[in-house]
Design a protein around this motif. Structure first.
Motif, mmCIF file in Angstrom:
data_model
loop_
_atom_site.group_PDB
_atom_site.id
_atom_site.type_symbol
_atom_site.label_atom_id
_atom_site.label_comp_id
_atom_site.label_asym_id
_atom_site.label_seq_id
_atom_site.Cartn_x
_atom_site.Cartn_y
_atom_site.Cartn_z
ATOM 1 N N THR A 87 -22.008 -11.482 -37.966
ATOM 2 C CA THR A 87 -20.803 -10.960 -37.332
ATOM 3 C C THR A 87 -20.825 -9.439 -37.244
ATOM 4 O O THR A 87 -21.295 -8.752 -38.151
ATOM 5 N N GLU A 88 -20.309 -8.929 -36.127
ATOM 6 C CA GLU A 88 -20.249 -7.490 -35.901
ATOM 7 C C GLU A 88 -18.787 -7.077 -35.776
ATOM 8 O O GLU A 88 -18.215 -7.070 -34.684
ATOM 9 N N THR A 89 -18.176 -6.762 -36.903
ATOM 10 C CA THR A 89 -16.792 -6.307 -36.941
ATOM 11 C C THR A 89 -16.715 -5.050 -37.799
ATOM 12 O O THR A 89 -17.659 -4.721 -38.529
ATOM 13 N N PHE A 90 -15.572 -4.352 -37.708
ATOM 14 C CA PHE A 90 -15.376 -3.134 -38.483
ATOM 15 C C PHE A 90 -14.672 -3.485 -39.785
ATOM 16 O O PHE A 90 -13.462 -3.744 -39.799
ATOM 17 N N ALA A 91 -15.406 -3.484 -40.889
ATOM 18 C CA ALA A 91 -14.854 -3.898 -42.175
ATOM 19 C C ALA A 91 -13.760 -2.966 -42.671
ATOM 20 O O ALA A 91 -12.869 -3.374 -43.422
ATOM 21 N N MET A 134 -5.349 -16.767 -35.955
ATOM 22 C CA MET A 134 -5.365 -15.727 -36.987
ATOM 23 C C MET A 134 -4.168 -14.787 -36.901
ATOM 24 O O MET A 134 -4.221 -13.659 -37.407
ATOM 25 N N ALA A 135 -3.086 -15.216 -36.299
ATOM 26 C CA ALA A 135 -1.908 -14.357 -36.162
ATOM 27 C C ALA A 135 -1.386 -13.895 -37.515
ATOM 28 O O ALA A 135 -0.966 -12.739 -37.680
ATOM 29 N N ALA A 136 -1.428 -14.765 -38.507
ATOM 30 C CA ALA A 136 -0.894 -14.430 -39.832
ATOM 31 C C ALA A 136 -1.766 -13.426 -40.578
ATOM 32 O O ALA A 136 -1.341 -12.851 -41.585
ATOM 33 N N ASP A 137 -2.986 -13.206 -40.083
ATOM 34 C CA ASP A 137 -3.927 -12.311 -40.767
ATOM 35 C C ASP A 137 -4.025 -10.940 -40.109
ATOM 36 O O ASP A 137 -4.886 -10.137 -40.483
ATOM 37 N N ALA A 138 -3.182 -10.658 -39.139
ATOM 38 C CA ALA A 138 -3.323 -9.445 -38.327
ATOM 39 C C ALA A 138 -3.393 -8.172 -39.152
ATOM 40 O O ALA A 138 -4.150 -7.247 -38.831
ATOM 41 N N ASP A 139 -2.606 -8.088 -40.216
ATOM 42 C CA ASP A 139 -2.542 -6.860 -41.003
ATOM 43 C C ASP A 139 -3.507 -6.843 -42.194
ATOM 44 O O ASP A 139 -3.540 -5.866 -42.952
ATOM 45 N N ARG A 140 -4.281 -7.891 -42.351
ATOM 46 C CA ARG A 140 -5.232 -7.936 -43.454
ATOM 47 C C ARG A 140 -6.430 -7.036 -43.189
ATOM 48 O O ARG A 140 -6.831 -6.809 -42.043
ATOM 49 N N ALA A 141 -7.021 -6.532 -44.252
ATOM 50 C CA ALA A 141 -8.269 -5.787 -44.123
ATOM 51 C C ALA A 141 -9.382 -6.760 -43.748
ATOM 52 O O ALA A 141 -9.502 -7.839 -44.339
ATOM 53 N N THR A 142 -10.163 -6.405 -42.779
ATOM 54 C CA THR A 142 -11.256 -7.273 -42.340
ATOM 55 C C THR A 142 -12.231 -7.548 -43.477
ATOM 56 O O THR A 142 -12.812 -8.637 -43.569
ATOM 57 N N SER A 143 -12.400 -6.599 -44.367
ATOM 58 C CA SER A 143 -13.317 -6.762 -45.505
ATOM 59 C C SER A 143 -12.899 -7.889 -46.439
ATOM 60 O O SER A 143 -13.712 -8.370 -47.228
ATOM 61 N N TYR A 147 -15.921 -15.851 -44.467
ATOM 62 C CA TYR A 147 -16.898 -15.793 -43.376
ATOM 63 C C TYR A 147 -16.420 -16.551 -42.132
ATOM 64 O O TYR A 147 -16.578 -16.075 -41.001
ATOM 65 N N GLY A 148 -15.807 -17.698 -42.333
ATOM 66 C CA GLY A 148 -15.319 -18.461 -41.194
ATOM 67 C C GLY A 148 -14.262 -17.709 -40.416
ATOM 68 O O GLY A 148 -14.214 -17.768 -39.173
ATOM 69 N N ASP A 149 -13.393 -16.955 -41.115
ATOM 70 C CA ASP A 149 -12.376 -16.156 -40.451
ATOM 71 C C ASP A 149 -13.002 -14.979 -39.700
ATOM 72 O O ASP A 149 -12.513 -14.573 -38.639
ATOM 73 N N LEU A 150 -14.074 -14.423 -40.245
ATOM 74 C CA LEU A 150 -14.791 -13.358 -39.528
ATOM 75 C C LEU A 150 -15.329 -13.862 -38.195
ATOM 76 O O LEU A 150 -15.296 -13.146 -37.192
ATOM 77 N N LEU A 155 -14.733 -13.930 -32.274
ATOM 78 C CA LEU A 155 -14.423 -14.629 -31.032
ATOM 79 C C LEU A 155 -13.251 -13.958 -30.322
ATOM 80 O O LEU A 155 -13.278 -13.768 -29.103
ATOM 81 N N ALA A 156 -12.219 -13.573 -31.063
ATOM 82 C CA ALA A 156 -11.078 -12.868 -30.469
ATOM 83 C C ALA A 156 -11.519 -11.549 -29.847
ATOM 84 O O ALA A 156 -11.072 -11.180 -28.749
ATOM 85 N N VAL A 157 -12.405 -10.826 -30.546
ATOM 86 C CA VAL A 157 -12.929 -9.567 -30.024
ATOM 87 C C VAL A 157 -13.692 -9.803 -28.723
ATOM 88 O O VAL A 157 -13.543 -9.062 -27.742
ATOM 89 N N ALA A 158 -14.503 -10.851 -28.688
ATOM 90 C CA ALA A 158 -15.257 -11.163 -27.473
ATOM 91 C C ALA A 158 -14.319 -11.509 -26.322
ATOM 92 O O ALA A 158 -14.540 -11.097 -25.173
ATOM 93 N N LEU A 159 -13.263 -12.255 -26.602
ATOM 94 C CA LEU A 159 -12.320 -12.651 -25.561
ATOM 95 C C LEU A 159 -11.501 -11.472 -25.043
ATOM 96 O O LEU A 159 -10.972 -11.528 -23.924
ATOM 97 N N ALA A 160 -11.402 -10.409 -25.831
ATOM 98 C CA ALA A 160 -10.665 -9.223 -25.394
ATOM 99 C C ALA A 160 -11.258 -8.620 -24.131
ATOM 100 O O ALA A 160 -10.558 -7.962 -23.352
ATOM 101 N N HIS A 161 -12.530 -8.872 -23.912
ATOM 102 C CA HIS A 161 -13.205 -8.323 -22.730
ATOM 103 C C HIS A 161 -13.105 -9.263 -21.529
ATOM 104 O O HIS A 161 -13.692 -8.988 -20.483
ATOM 105 N N ARG A 162 -12.386 -10.358 -21.697
ATOM 106 C CA ARG A 162 -12.163 -11.336 -20.616
ATOM 107 C C ARG A 162 -13.465 -11.747 -19.933
ATOM 108 O O ARG A 162 -13.638 -11.592 -18.723
ATOM 109 N N PRO A 163 -14.401 -12.274 -20.698
ATOM 110 C CA PRO A 163 -15.706 -12.616 -20.120
ATOM 111 C C PRO A 163 -15.641 -13.830 -19.191
ATOM 112 O O PRO A 163 -14.826 -14.735 -19.377
ATOM 113 N N LYS A 164 -16.513 -13.817 -18.205
ATOM 114 C CA LYS A 164 -16.741 -15.009 -17.379
ATOM 115 C C LYS A 164 -17.727 -15.927 -18.106
ATOM 116 O O LYS A 164 -17.613 -17.144 -18.046
ATOM 117 N N VAL A 165 -18.714 -15.292 -18.751
ATOM 118 C CA VAL A 165 -19.750 -15.993 -19.504
ATOM 119 C C VAL A 165 -19.759 -15.446 -20.924
ATOM 120 O O VAL A 165 -19.723 -14.228 -21.120
#
Length: 258
Positions: A87-91, A134-143, A147-150, A155-165
């Motif tokens: 996963t590539e997120t900002f901890a 993950m609405a209930a986790d919005a204010d949690r620290a990513t760190s 792993y499953g939540d990461l 996936l949410a980050v990827a969808l932010a870019h509104r991909p076709k593929v």
């Protein structure tokens, strides 16, 4: 017309053909699996689809527009998203802030210093987090996330870019069985609701045969089979490739890795 059309894709490293003359189509709202043993060429293929690698030969077209030769960032802006095995997120950021950063980039506000980033796209970020449960986790620290939540955050980050593929590289790697089921079911729901086309690689054959609409099989860089789960199970060459792990084609977990 297919959303993604791949023709004759070829890449050689030091005289070894990592990918050789691979052709396939990805249809709108299709959940397409790309499987194969270790070294089959799956990651190389992925890296050519979104511009990370330039093929030696072949064509990759998104809605009829050629992608070969275009830089990865532009390919991403054109509608080809990707998630990674690791996963590539900002901890150091909260869950919401990770999605906000993706939205700021999507809206081309990266260089806009007149606003505080935390005030931008809050409602849109929260809607995406709700979409992946993950609405209930919005204010949690990513760190702090499991792993499953990461993976769901990614996936949410990827969808932010509104991909076709959306290219998903081993999306369930490192996850517990229940987490794998939940993530792939969620992805399937998103495909149905939003019409995103997904190409994914995967080690777990139960995941592949349960969720994929269609399956591609690579071996030594060559596409050796393509079809439904039933057709792939019955394919003699595929069975030979997975010799020693052939039980996965009869509904048992584990066995095949690539």
């Amino acid at each position: 017309m297919s959303v993604l059309s791949v023709r004759g894709l070829t890449k050689t490293f030091g005289g070894i053909k990592a990918v050789s003359d691979v052709s396939f189509d990805l249809e709108k709202a299709e959940f397409l699996a790309l499987i194969g043993p270790n070294g089959a060429g799956k990651t190389t293929c992925f890296n050519m689809l979104n511009g990370y690698l330039r093929p030696d030969a072949g064509s990759v077209k998104l809605d009829g527009t050629e992608l070969v030769g275009i830089r990865p960032r532009k390919v991403w802006r054109m509608g080809v998203g990707r998630t990674f095995q690791i996963t590539e997120t900002f901890a150091s950021m909260t869950v919401r802030e990770n999605v906000q950063m993706a939205l700021i980039s999507h809206h081309r506000q990266t260089l806009d210093i007149t606003h505080r980033a935390r005030a931008l796209h809050v409602a849109e970020a929260d809607a995406l987090l709700a979409r992946v449960g993950m609405a209930a986790d919005a204010d949690r620290a990513t760190s702090e996330l499991a792993y499953g939540d990461l993976k769901r955050l990614e996936l949410a980050v990827a969808l932010a870019h509104r991909p076709k593929v959306l290219l998903m590289d081993e999306p369930t790697a490192g996850m517990a069985p229940s987490e794998r089921i939940a993530l792939m079911a969620l992805t399937g729901d998103i495909i149905k609701a939003e019409g995103v086309s997904v190409l994914f690689t995967e080690h777990d054959m139960d995941v592949v045969f349960t969720h994929a609409h269609r399956i591609l099989v690579l071996n030594r860089g060559r596409l050796i089979a393509e079809g439904t789960g039933a057709e792939i199970r019955a394919n003699a060459e595929v069975q030979a490739v997975y010799l020693g792990g052939g039980s996965v084609f009869h509904g048992e977990a584990g066995g095949a890795h690539g």
